[in-house]
Design a protein around this motif. Sequence first.
Motif, mmCIF file in Angstrom:
data_model
loop_
_atom_site.group_PDB
_atom_site.id
_atom_site.type_symbol
_atom_site.label_atom_id
_atom_site.label_comp_id
_atom_site.label_asym_id
_atom_site.label_seq_id
_atom_site.Cartn_x
_atom_site.Cartn_y
_atom_site.Cartn_z
ATOM 1 N N PHE A 138 0.969 -1.571 -0.053
ATOM 2 C CA PHE A 138 0.159 -0.368 -0.088
ATOM 3 C C PHE A 138 0.979 1.280 0.339
ATOM 4 O O PHE A 138 0.703 2.103 -0.396
ATOM 5 C CB PHE A 138 -0.409 -0.164 0.926
ATOM 6 N N TYR A 139 1.687 0.969 0.557
ATOM 7 C CA TYR A 139 2.703 2.403 0.563
ATOM 8 C C TYR A 139 3.126 2.589 -0.155
ATOM 9 O O TYR A 139 3.856 3.682 -1.112
ATOM 10 C CB TYR A 139 4.012 1.824 2.262
ATOM 11 N N LEU A 140 3.589 1.765 -1.161
ATOM 12 C CA LEU A 140 4.592 1.877 -2.930
ATOM 13 C C LEU A 140 3.253 1.952 -3.422
ATOM 14 O O LEU A 140 3.752 2.840 -4.885
ATOM 15 C CB LEU A 140 5.362 0.181 -3.208
ATOM 16 N N MET A 141 2.362 1.553 -2.763
ATOM 17 C CA MET A 141 0.837 2.253 -4.262
ATOM 18 C C MET A 141 0.555 3.339 -4.605
ATOM 19 O O MET A 141 0.253 4.478 -4.488
ATOM 20 C CB MET A 141 0.092 1.188 -3.891
ATOM 21 N N SER A 142 0.562 4.023 -2.664
ATOM 22 C CA SER A 142 0.929 5.219 -2.464
ATOM 23 C C SER A 142 2.144 6.326 -3.636
ATOM 24 O O SER A 142 1.745 7.134 -3.960
ATOM 25 C CB SER A 142 0.899 5.998 -0.389
ATOM 26 N N MET A 143 2.970 6.066 -3.263
ATOM 27 C CA MET A 143 4.630 6.506 -4.108
ATOM 28 C C MET A 143 3.952 7.029 -5.800
ATOM 29 O O MET A 143 4.479 7.838 -6.083
ATOM 30 C CB MET A 143 5.387 6.132 -4.129
ATOM 31 N N ASN A 144 3.466 4.954 -5.944
ATOM 32 C CA ASN A 144 2.791 5.137 -7.555
ATOM 33 C C ASN A 144 1.592 6.548 -7.697
ATOM 34 O O ASN A 144 1.551 6.863 -8.775
ATOM 35 C CB ASN A 144 2.105 4.201 -7.991
ATOM 36 N N ASP A 145 1.400 7.223 -6.692
ATOM 37 C CA ASP A 145 -0.192 7.700 -7.133
ATOM 38 C C ASP A 145 0.505 9.398 -7.334
ATOM 39 O O ASP A 145 0.464 9.777 -7.400
ATOM 40 C CB ASP A 145 -1.421 7.672 -5.301
ATOM 41 N N GLY A 146 1.553 9.443 -6.418
ATOM 42 C CA GLY A 146 2.028 10.550 -6.468
ATOM 43 C C GLY A 146 2.773 10.784 -7.403
ATOM 44 O O GLY A 146 3.256 12.153 -7.941
ATOM 45 N N MET A 147 3.711 10.075 -7.969
ATOM 46 C CA MET A 147 3.879 9.517 -9.614
ATOM 47 C C MET A 147 2.991 10.065 -11.180
ATOM 48 O O MET A 147 3.280 10.994 -11.224
ATOM 49 C CB MET A 147 4.835 8.397 -9.918
#
Length: 137
Positions: free
Chosen positions: A67-76
Amino acid sequence: MRLMKFCCCLPLRVGVIITGCLFGTMDLVLGSIGFYMVIKNDFPQPVHKFFDKMDTRTCVACFSSVFYLMSMNDGMLIYGAVRRKAGYMGPWLIVNFLVLICTIVTALLSPVAIIRIALLIYSMLVVSSFFDELTEY
C-alpha cells in the motif's frame, strides 16, 4: 472508450490529480492501519481467517508495504498530471490494472470490493483518456 471530461464538468487533468490524491490518501491510510496492527500485534478475526494457514503478522506487513508503494505510485501520477508527462502515468495504469484483477478475485469475499472495482474502473478510464490526450501530439 475515451472520456472528454471528468465527472461531466472538470477537465481530465484535474480529474487525474483528484484520482491520484484520492487513491494516494486511501493507500496511505490502509498501509498505516496495517502497520499499526502489526506493531500492536492485534488483528481482527476476519484478518486471521483470511490468512488462515500463513503468518498473519508477516502477511499484513507485506500488504501494508505494498500500500505504501502504491501511494508513491499515486504521487507519480499526480506529478505526471501536473507536469503533463505521460511517462509517469503508464506505471499507474499497469499497477492498478493488476490491482483491479486482484480486487475482482476478492470481490467474492467482500461486497465492499464491488465499490472499489467501480471506482477503479472509472479512474483508470480517466487516467487512460488523459494519457491518450497527452500522447496524441
